[in-house]
Design a protein around this motif. Sequence first.
Motif, PDB file in Angstrom:
ATOM      1  N   ALA A  31       0.862  -1.187   0.000  1.00  0.00           N
ATOM      2  CA  ALA A  31       0.000   0.000   0.000  1.00  0.00           C
ATOM      3  C   ALA A  31       0.892   1.228   0.000  1.00  0.00           C
ATOM      4  CB  ALA A  31      -0.901   0.001   1.231  1.00  0.00           C
ATOM      5  N   VAL A  63      -8.667  -5.769  -6.441  1.00  0.00           N
ATOM      6  CA  VAL A  63      -7.416  -6.133  -5.765  1.00  0.00           C
ATOM      7  C   VAL A  63      -7.359  -7.648  -5.617  1.00  0.00           C
ATOM      8  CG1 VAL A  63      -6.020  -5.878  -3.677  1.00  0.00           C
ATOM      9  CG2 VAL A  63      -7.332  -3.934  -4.520  1.00  0.00           C
ATOM     10  N   LEU A  83      -2.120  -0.947  -9.021  1.00  0.00           N
ATOM     11  CA  LEU A  83      -3.568  -0.866  -8.987  1.00  0.00           C
ATOM     12  C   LEU A  83      -3.935   0.438  -8.303  1.00  0.00           C
ATOM     13  CD1 LEU A  83      -6.262  -2.276  -9.549  1.00  0.00           C
ATOM     14  CD2 LEU A  83      -6.040  -3.393  -7.346  1.00  0.00           C
ATOM     15  N   ALA A 116      -5.000   3.095   0.676  1.00  0.00           N
ATOM     16  CA  ALA A 116      -4.644   1.775   0.146  1.00  0.00           C
ATOM     17  C   ALA A 116      -4.346   0.797   1.283  1.00  0.00           C
ATOM     18  CB  ALA A 116      -3.444   1.887  -0.787  1.00  0.00           C
ATOM     19  N   VAL A 140      -0.401  -0.715  -4.569  1.00  0.00           N
ATOM     20  CA  VAL A 140      -1.790  -0.268  -4.541  1.00  0.00           C
ATOM     21  C   VAL A 140      -1.813   1.169  -4.032  1.00  0.00           C
ATOM     22  CG1 VAL A 140      -4.093  -0.718  -3.619  1.00  0.00           C
ATOM     23  CG2 VAL A 140      -2.553  -2.628  -4.103  1.00  0.00           C
ATOM     24  N   THR A 183      -4.358   4.961  -3.699  1.00  0.00           N
ATOM     25  CA  THR A 183      -5.608   5.696  -3.839  1.00  0.00           C
ATOM     26  C   THR A 183      -5.346   7.177  -4.049  1.00  0.00           C
ATOM     27  OG1 THR A 183      -5.830   5.995  -1.438  1.00  0.00           O
ATOM     28  CG2 THR A 183      -6.894   4.049  -2.408  1.00  0.00           C
ATOM     29  N   LEU A 206      -5.914  -2.925   1.846  1.00  0.00           N
ATOM     30  CA  LEU A 206      -5.093  -4.128   1.985  1.00  0.00           C
ATOM     31  C   LEU A 206      -5.339  -4.850   3.300  1.00  0.00           C
ATOM     32  CD1 LEU A 206      -1.668  -3.365   0.297  1.00  0.00           C
ATOM     33  CD2 LEU A 206      -3.737  -4.391  -0.640  1.00  0.00           C
ATOM     34  N   GLU A 240     -12.952  -2.097  -5.349  1.00  0.00           N
ATOM     35  CA  GLU A 240     -11.984  -2.691  -4.432  1.00  0.00           C
ATOM     36  C   GLU A 240     -11.796  -4.189  -4.670  1.00  0.00           C
ATOM     37  OE1 GLU A 240     -11.833  -3.451   0.336  1.00  0.00           O
ATOM     38  OE2 GLU A 240     -12.500  -1.474  -0.306  1.00  0.00           O
TER      39      GLU A 240
END
Length: 167
Positions: A36, A158, A123, A41, A96, A98, A45, A155
């Motif tokens: 993350a 993931v 991602l 993120a 990952v 955001t 996770l 989501e």
Amino acid sequence: MLTQTLSSCARAATAEEARYRIDRPIAPSRAGRVVALDPGAAEILRRTAQHPWANARFYSCQPAGAGSEEVVLRGIDGGSATLADELASASVVVMVATSDAGAACANTLGKACWERGIQTAGLVLGDGTQVGTAASAAVTALRPHARVLLPSSDEADVVDLLTALRV
């Protein structure tokens, strides 16, 4: 006398050929590290890590200090790990994000993976209105460091990506 020849697909479906089939599921072959890059993120996770995974390890990443290219990896459970140790046994790293808050971590991770020949994927999870938002900034931050980059507003992607990578 007329003999009929079967196509290779038809032959593969015969009982004679069935004895060569492998009936066991394919074992996971990837030692995945899922990282993350920002607090949003990390929350995602934490939920994702609750699923059953074979070889995946989940971390959040923070820069070690101002001006430093080093990063600190914290396990989702709170423990710490060194980047060198985790990459030594990794075959894929999934980043990952955001937001673009983890751009420095993405840079460090991407460079370290490139030097070691480790596959990378990114991602970016947004709210579906990505024009001019934090998610589009995250895409820009990850683009140079991920061979595969998936922007999404779901989501569940993931879990789907990690399943596809067999981690």
